[in-house]
Enzyme design. Structure first.
Site, PDB file in Angstrom:
ATOM      1  N   LEU A  33      41.036  36.132  38.390  1.00  0.00           N
ATOM      2  CA  LEU A  33      40.730  35.001  39.278  1.00  0.00           C
ATOM      3  C   LEU A  33      41.953  34.132  39.563  1.00  0.00           C
ATOM      4  O   LEU A  33      42.830  33.975  38.734  1.00  0.00           O
ATOM      5  CB  LEU A  33      39.614  34.146  38.661  1.00  0.00           C
ATOM      6  CG  LEU A  33      38.289  34.858  38.393  1.00  0.00           C
ATOM      7  CD1 LEU A  33      37.261  33.866  37.831  1.00  0.00           C
ATOM      8  CD2 LEU A  33      37.732  35.530  39.642  1.00  0.00           C
ATOM      9  N   HIS A  37      39.592  32.499  44.625  1.00  0.00           N
ATOM     10  CA  HIS A  37      38.238  32.689  44.101  1.00  0.00           C
ATOM     11  C   HIS A  37      37.594  31.339  43.778  1.00  0.00           C
ATOM     12  O   HIS A  37      36.411  31.119  44.044  1.00  0.00           O
ATOM     13  CB  HIS A  37      38.266  33.513  42.808  1.00  0.00           C
ATOM     14  CG  HIS A  37      38.796  34.908  42.963  1.00  0.00           C
ATOM     15  ND1 HIS A  37      39.987  35.316  42.404  1.00  0.00           N
ATOM     16  CD2 HIS A  37      38.293  35.992  43.593  1.00  0.00           C
ATOM     17  CE1 HIS A  37      40.202  36.588  42.680  1.00  0.00           C
ATOM     18  NE2 HIS A  37      39.189  37.023  43.403  1.00  0.00           N
ATOM     19  N   GLU A 150      37.424  34.491  53.755  1.00  0.00           N
ATOM     20  CA  GLU A 150      37.916  35.004  55.046  1.00  0.00           C
ATOM     21  C   GLU A 150      39.168  35.853  54.851  1.00  0.00           C
ATOM     22  O   GLU A 150      39.622  36.519  55.771  1.00  0.00           O
ATOM     23  CB  GLU A 150      38.204  33.834  55.990  1.00  0.00           C
ATOM     24  CG  GLU A 150      36.927  33.188  56.484  1.00  0.00           C
ATOM     25  CD  GLU A 150      37.142  31.991  57.389  1.00  0.00           C
ATOM     26  OE1 GLU A 150      38.309  31.599  57.619  1.00  0.00           O
ATOM     27  OE2 GLU A 150      36.125  31.436  57.858  1.00  0.00           O
ATOM     28  N   LYS A 151      39.725  35.821  53.631  1.00  0.00           N
ATOM     29  CA  LYS A 151      40.868  36.694  53.306  1.00  0.00           C
ATOM     30  C   LYS A 151      40.515  38.154  53.618  1.00  0.00           C
ATOM     31  O   LYS A 151      41.316  38.913  54.141  1.00  0.00           O
ATOM     32  CB  LYS A 151      41.215  36.516  51.823  1.00  0.00           C
ATOM     33  CG  LYS A 151      41.975  37.638  51.175  1.00  0.00           C
ATOM     34  CD  LYS A 151      43.434  37.391  51.300  1.00  0.00           C
ATOM     35  CE  LYS A 151      44.344  38.424  50.693  1.00  0.00           C
ATOM     36  NZ  LYS A 151      43.793  39.509  49.948  1.00  0.00           N
ATOM     37  N   ILE A 178      42.927  30.783  50.991  1.00  0.00           N
ATOM     38  CA  ILE A 178      43.796  29.911  50.188  1.00  0.00           C
ATOM     39  C   ILE A 178      45.138  30.628  50.027  1.00  0.00           C
ATOM     40  O   ILE A 178      45.182  31.810  49.662  1.00  0.00           O
ATOM     41  CB  ILE A 178      43.179  29.626  48.794  1.00  0.00           C
ATOM     42  CG1 ILE A 178      41.766  29.033  48.934  1.00  0.00           C
ATOM     43  CG2 ILE A 178      44.081  28.710  47.978  1.00  0.00           C
ATOM     44  CD1 ILE A 178      41.679  27.671  49.574  1.00  0.00           C
ATOM     45  N   ARG A 189      46.091  41.151  43.460  1.00  0.00           N
ATOM     46  CA  ARG A 189      47.141  42.181  43.442  1.00  0.00           C
ATOM     47  C   ARG A 189      48.547  41.585  43.455  1.00  0.00           C
ATOM     48  O   ARG A 189      49.516  42.296  43.181  1.00  0.00           O
ATOM     49  CB  ARG A 189      46.966  43.134  44.631  1.00  0.00           C
ATOM     50  CG  ARG A 189      45.756  44.056  44.495  1.00  0.00           C
ATOM     51  CD  ARG A 189      45.741  45.091  45.608  1.00  0.00           C
ATOM     52  NE  ARG A 189      44.719  46.093  45.395  1.00  0.00           N
ATOM     53  CZ  ARG A 189      43.453  45.986  45.802  1.00  0.00           C
ATOM     54  NH1 ARG A 189      43.066  44.886  46.431  1.00  0.00           N
ATOM     55  NH2 ARG A 189      42.582  46.955  45.588  1.00  0.00           N
TER      56      ARG A 189
HETATM   57  P1  AMP Z   1      38.037  40.072  45.085  1.00  0.00           P
HETATM   58  O1  AMP Z   1      38.003  39.636  43.662  1.00  0.00           O
HETATM   59  O2  AMP Z   1      39.396  40.400  45.601  1.00  0.00           O
HETATM   60  O3  AMP Z   1      37.001  41.120  45.408  1.00  0.00           O
HETATM   61  O4  AMP Z   1      37.596  38.790  45.923  1.00  0.00           O
HETATM   62  C1  AMP Z   1      36.371  38.153  45.680  1.00  0.00           C
HETATM   63  C2  AMP Z   1      36.097  37.173  46.771  1.00  0.00           C
HETATM   64  O5  AMP Z   1      37.135  36.174  46.798  1.00  0.00           O
HETATM   65  C3  AMP Z   1      36.062  37.809  48.167  1.00  0.00           C
HETATM   66  O6  AMP Z   1      35.020  37.224  48.931  1.00  0.00           O
HETATM   67  C4  AMP Z   1      37.419  37.451  48.717  1.00  0.00           C
HETATM   68  O7  AMP Z   1      37.471  37.404  50.126  1.00  0.00           O
HETATM   69  C5  AMP Z   1      37.643  36.073  48.117  1.00  0.00           C
HETATM   70  N1  AMP Z   1      39.072  35.766  48.094  1.00  0.00           N
HETATM   71  C6  AMP Z   1      40.051  36.484  47.491  1.00  0.00           C
HETATM   72  N2  AMP Z   1      41.256  35.920  47.721  1.00  0.00           N
HETATM   73  C7  AMP Z   1      41.027  34.828  48.498  1.00  0.00           C
HETATM   74  C8  AMP Z   1      41.873  33.823  49.083  1.00  0.00           C
HETATM   75  N3  AMP Z   1      43.194  33.849  48.934  1.00  0.00           N
HETATM   76  N4  AMP Z   1      41.301  32.857  49.809  1.00  0.00           N
HETATM   77  C9  AMP Z   1      39.943  32.836  49.983  1.00  0.00           C
HETATM   78  N5  AMP Z   1      39.110  33.746  49.466  1.00  0.00           N
HETATM   79  C10 AMP Z   1      39.634  34.732  48.733  1.00  0.00           C
END
Ligand code: AMP
Length: 281
Positions: A33, A37, A150-151, A178, A189
């Site tokens: 996280l 997140h 929205e990423k 963000i 990543r």
């Molecule tokens: P992930 O853990 O990568 O599957 O992401 C979980 C959620 O967090 C997804 O809805 C992503 O789009 C969101 N998320 C990841 N990085 C960002 C970010 N930099 N800004 C906004 N939301 C994010």
């Protein structure tokens, strides 16, 4: 914060919350996280009585086994961050809880052209895996609000379509990207970038902004070509740079008459794949 590993105990707790008329907000994640997140959790906390975060690295959405194996996992840090922002519930299932041997029942969803382009074209099977796991998690949590970033613009659009098709009683809330102070979109990543790559990485956002500034003077094909060349020049191996309609996700020839336009890109930097996007209109 309550931590649940099992579907049955989480469901019992959420039924208890609902018995008081409390609303449930849900942010599914794959852990490792960061503030991106936490923004989902923070927004949920403003709009829901009980906020649930899940951490589950979903094997079915990885089309490359090394990407799954190398995916960062930082459970102790994640727990501390969730406590700090005041998340109410963490759901932290094992693979066998989400995909039991007895099988799961998910309803097929017609992704159509939404999944043909960009991530769908370059990561075969990825969105089928995403739809499967989000549907399964929504069956368990049945939230009033689902918070997604929205990423992952294409993912958000596809999940909106899924929720609509399944006529679920869940509002899908998109949360703005963000970024680090230098413009790099936060991503789990990013920790895999070495120091030199970390210096280059923010240039994705710089190219997106440069492309946006060209919109009144150049046609979209010219902007796309410029962006691909520029990304290569600064050190990336770009996979795609597409300027698409924000609802249909189909590439546009021109912005004329379009209600929303977004540029989405995926690039390789060493052996790390990064995605980003910028709303043009
Ligand atoms: P992930 O853990 O990568 O599957 O992401 C979980 C959620 O967090 C997804 O809805 C992503 O789009 C969101 N998320 C990841 N990085 C960002 C970010 N930099 N800004 C906004 N939301 C994010």
């Amino acid at each position: 914060m309550y931590l649940f590993k099992r579907e049955s105990s989480l469901k019992k707790y959420l039924a208890f919350q609902r018995s008081f008329g409390n609303t449930i907000g849900f942010a599914p994640t794959m852990g490792a996280l960061h503030q991106g997140h936490l923004a989902l959790i923070e927004q949920s906390k403003k709009e829901s009585d009980c906020t649930v975060c899940s951490i589950f690295v979903n094997p079915t959405q990885f089309n490359k086994s090394d990407d799954l194996a190398l995916y960062p996992r930082t459970p102790a840090k994640d727990l501390a961050l969730l406590e700090k922002v005041g998340c109410d519930v963490l759901f932290f299932p094992d693979v066998t809880d989400i995909y039991p041997e007895s099988g799961i029942e998910t309803i097929p969803v017609e992704l159509g052209n939404l999944a043909d382009v960009m991530e769908g074209a370059h990561r075969p099977g990825h969105f089928e895996g995403v739809v499967q796991v989000v549907q399964r998690l929504l069956q368990i949590v049945t939230p009033d609000q689902l918070y997604m970033g929205e990423k992952d613009f294409q993912q958000l659009t596809i999940i909106r379509s899924m929720v609509e098709q399944l006529a679920l009683d869940t509002a899908v809330v998109g949360v703005p990207i963000i970024r680090e102070p230098d413009g790099l979109a936060m991503s789990s990543r990013n920790v895999r970038l070495n120091a030199e790559e970390r210096q280059i990485a923010p240039k994705i956002y710089a190219v997106l902004q440069q492309a946006k500034s060209m919109i009144s003077r150049y046609n979209l094909k010219e902007i796309q070509t410029f962006a691909m060349e520029q990304l290569t020049k600064v050190g990336f191996k770009p996979e795609y740079f597409e300027i698409v309609d924000r609802s249909s996700l189909q590439p546009l020839q021109s912005v004329e008459g379009s209600k929303g336009v977004v540029a989405c890109t995926a690039v390789w930097l060493g052996n790390v794949r990064l995605i980003d996007n910028l709303v043009f209109i």
